[in-house]
Design a protein around this motif. Structure first.
Motif, PDB file in Angstrom:
ATOM      1  N   SER A 193       4.506 -49.257  -8.511  1.00 18.59           N
ATOM      2  CA  SER A 193       4.176 -47.867  -8.215  1.00 18.59           C
ATOM      3  C   SER A 193       2.707 -47.601  -8.512  1.00 18.59           C
ATOM      4  O   SER A 193       2.209 -47.958  -9.579  1.00 18.59           O
ATOM      5  CB  SER A 193       5.033 -46.916  -9.056  1.00 18.59           C
ATOM      6  N   LEU A 194       2.022 -46.962  -7.564  1.00 22.95           N
ATOM      7  CA  LEU A 194       0.665 -46.489  -7.799  1.00 22.95           C
ATOM      8  C   LEU A 194       0.672 -45.055  -8.307  1.00 22.95           C
ATOM      9  O   LEU A 194      -0.304 -44.581  -8.874  1.00 22.95           O
ATOM     10  CB  LEU A 194      -0.154 -46.568  -6.509  1.00 22.95           C
ATOM     11  N   TYR A 195       1.786 -44.364  -8.086  1.00 23.64           N
ATOM     12  CA  TYR A 195       1.931 -42.963  -8.494  1.00 23.64           C
ATOM     13  C   TYR A 195       3.412 -42.655  -8.498  1.00 23.64           C
ATOM     14  O   TYR A 195       4.159 -43.127  -7.632  1.00 23.64           O
ATOM     15  CB  TYR A 195       1.210 -42.051  -7.492  1.00 23.64           C
ATOM     16  N   GLN A 196       3.855 -41.872  -9.492  1.00 22.74           N
ATOM     17  CA  GLN A 196       5.239 -41.415  -9.472  1.00 22.74           C
ATOM     18  C   GLN A 196       5.371 -40.130 -10.269  1.00 22.74           C
ATOM     19  O   GLN A 196       4.607 -39.879 -11.203  1.00 22.74           O
ATOM     20  CB  GLN A 196       6.197 -42.479  -9.994  1.00 22.74           C
ATOM     21  N   ALA A 197       6.336 -39.298  -9.872  1.00 22.50           N
ATOM     22  CA  ALA A 197       6.623 -38.031 -10.543  1.00 22.50           C
ATOM     23  C   ALA A 197       8.113 -37.761 -10.370  1.00 22.50           C
ATOM     24  O   ALA A 197       8.589 -37.598  -9.242  1.00 22.50           O
ATOM     25  CB  ALA A 197       5.787 -36.904  -9.944  1.00 22.50           C
ATOM     26  N   GLU A 198       8.846 -37.702 -11.487  1.00 25.35           N
ATOM     27  CA  GLU A 198      10.306 -37.623 -11.433  1.00 25.35           C
ATOM     28  C   GLU A 198      10.833 -36.446 -12.252  1.00 25.35           C
ATOM     29  O   GLU A 198      10.188 -35.988 -13.206  1.00 25.35           O
ATOM     30  CB  GLU A 198      10.915 -38.932 -11.937  1.00 25.35           C
ATOM     31  N   ILE A 199      12.017 -35.982 -11.889  1.00 20.75           N
ATOM     32  CA  ILE A 199      12.698 -34.900 -12.601  1.00 20.75           C
ATOM     33  C   ILE A 199      13.417 -35.500 -13.811  1.00 20.75           C
ATOM     34  O   ILE A 199      14.185 -36.458 -13.656  1.00 20.75           O
ATOM     35  CB  ILE A 199      13.734 -34.208 -11.695  1.00 20.75           C
ATOM     36  N   PRO A 200      13.217 -34.966 -15.021  1.00 17.44           N
ATOM     37  CA  PRO A 200      13.978 -35.454 -16.172  1.00 17.44           C
ATOM     38  C   PRO A 200      15.479 -35.346 -15.906  1.00 17.44           C
ATOM     39  O   PRO A 200      15.947 -34.353 -15.331  1.00 17.44           O
ATOM     40  CB  PRO A 200      13.539 -34.519 -17.309  1.00 17.44           C
ATOM     41  N   TRP A 201      16.229 -36.347 -16.307  1.00 22.85           N
ATOM     42  CA  TRP A 201      17.641 -36.395 -15.937  1.00 22.85           C
ATOM     43  C   TRP A 201      18.421 -35.191 -16.466  1.00 22.85           C
ATOM     44  O   TRP A 201      19.347 -34.698 -15.800  1.00 22.85           O
ATOM     45  CB  TRP A 201      18.284 -37.703 -16.405  1.00 22.85           C
ATOM     46  N   MET A 202      18.056 -34.674 -17.636  1.00 22.02           N
ATOM     47  CA  MET A 202      18.780 -33.526 -18.177  1.00 22.02           C
ATOM     48  C   MET A 202      18.554 -32.272 -17.323  1.00 22.02           C
ATOM     49  O   MET A 202      19.475 -31.478 -17.116  1.00 22.02           O
ATOM     50  CB  MET A 202      18.385 -33.272 -19.629  1.00 22.02           C
ATOM     51  N   GLN A 203      17.339 -32.110 -16.817  1.00 21.51           N
ATOM     52  CA  GLN A 203      17.093 -30.977 -15.933  1.00 21.51           C
ATOM     53  C   GLN A 203      17.824 -31.163 -14.605  1.00 21.51           C
ATOM     54  O   GLN A 203      18.325 -30.193 -14.024  1.00 21.51           O
ATOM     55  CB  GLN A 203      15.594 -30.794 -15.679  1.00 21.51           C
ATOM     56  N   ALA A 204      17.900 -32.403 -14.119  1.00 22.08           N
ATOM     57  CA  ALA A 204      18.643 -32.665 -12.885  1.00 22.08           C
ATOM     58  C   ALA A 204      20.101 -32.256 -13.039  1.00 22.08           C
ATOM     59  O   ALA A 204      20.689 -31.637 -12.136  1.00 22.08           O
ATOM     60  CB  ALA A 204      18.532 -34.141 -12.520  1.00 22.08           C
TER      61      ALA A 204
END
Length: 300
Positions: free
Chosen positions: A93-104
């Protein structure tokens, strides 16, 4: 890590000229999800002239059509609405932005109170509660999207429990509804209900939820910055093509943002230029205009 593309990678012989970022569905691909011969030739010609051809999609990499994944001149891909920028040679990955699993999980509990079916992307795969997958034909009107759901969504007994057990961050949540008033309401309100998320749409029935820094525009800028550093080029031109609401950020971020004739009105407003529709080789038309014949009169 090993190359995840099929076949041998074509090497760029010309000095790098820039990036052409391309949405897939409704943009590079026609309604039948096919890549036309004219668009394929235009991509090849642009690559040979020094342009990096970068699929920029809401899909995860494995969900991209084989006709795209087998293109020999792809080195990078922006996937999941910008949640990940991939180096296809290394798989990194050159860049990534993910939703924390608890918020999901919190978002999914909220969606459980609404007439929707939802799924999520995690670790470059798509997951869905099996009872919701059983209702795909009832809820989703577009036959091509229904087929994609049947093929690519991996069923689990209960998605929230699955995420709680795995404790892995989520790349995207997507839901579909037949209630268009509800969809429009959520499209404008969900960002205020949940912190640090971005809401967009790529088809008339859906809403897509990403972490706020996961959008195609930020991902395109991140890739451009990485290429400038690695290729030691002071300036790098960027051109983007799109048709959906989730394409607006990259049309605005690119030096030249091109909307398809079949694009939503909001997308056309955000664009610098409007090309022909995805059914009429609009990508090939735009590449010819901006990469090889800039004096040609545009369609704006």
């Amino acid at each position: 890590m090993h190359r995840i593309m099929q076949g041998k990678t074509a090497e760029r012989k010309a000095p790098i000229a820039g990036i052409i970022a391309l949405d897939l569905d409704g943009t590079l691909l026609n309604a039948a999800k096919k890549l036309s011969a004219a668009n394929r030739r235009a991509l090849q010609q642009a690559f040979e002239a020094g342009w990096e051809i970068v699929p920029t999609t809401g899909r995860f990499y494995g969900g991209m059509p084989e006709c795209i994944r087998q293109l020999p001149f792809l080195h990078y891909a922006i996937t999941i609405n910008g949640a990940r920028v991939m180096n296809l040679e290394s798989g990194n990955s050159l860049y990534q932005a993910e939703i924390p699993w608890m918020q999901a999980v919190e978002i999914m509990k909220y969606l459980d109170s609404l007439p929707v079916i939802y799924d999520c992307y995690m670790e470059d795969a798509a997951w869905m509660t099996e009872s919701m997958k059983a209702n795909v034909d009832e809820i989703i009107e577009d036959a091509a999207i229904r087929d994609m759901y049947h093929r690519l969504r991996q069923p689990v007994p209960e998605l929230k429990d699955f995420l709680t057990e795995r404790r892995k961050n989520v790349q995207k949540i997507q839901f579909f509804t037949r209630d268009m008033e509800l969809r429009d309401k959520l499209l404008h309100e969900m960002e205020f209900q949940f912190p640090n998320i971005a809401v967009s749409s790529s088809s008339p029935q859906n809403i897509e939820i990403n972490q706020k820094d996961a959008n195609k525009g930020k991902a395109l800028l991140a890739l451009a910055a990485s290429l400038k550093d690695s290729q030691d080029v002071p300036e790098l031109k960027t051109i983007s093509f799109g048709d959906g609401l989730n394409d607006i950020t990259m049309l605005q971020a690119a030096d030249i943002g091109i909307a398809m004739e079949n694009a939503a009105d909001e997308v056309k407003t955000a664009a610098d230029w409007i090309t022909r529709s995805c059914e009429d080789d609009g990508v090939a038309w735009g590449i010819a205009h901006y990469c090889f014949n800039h004096n040609q009169k545009g369609n704006r």
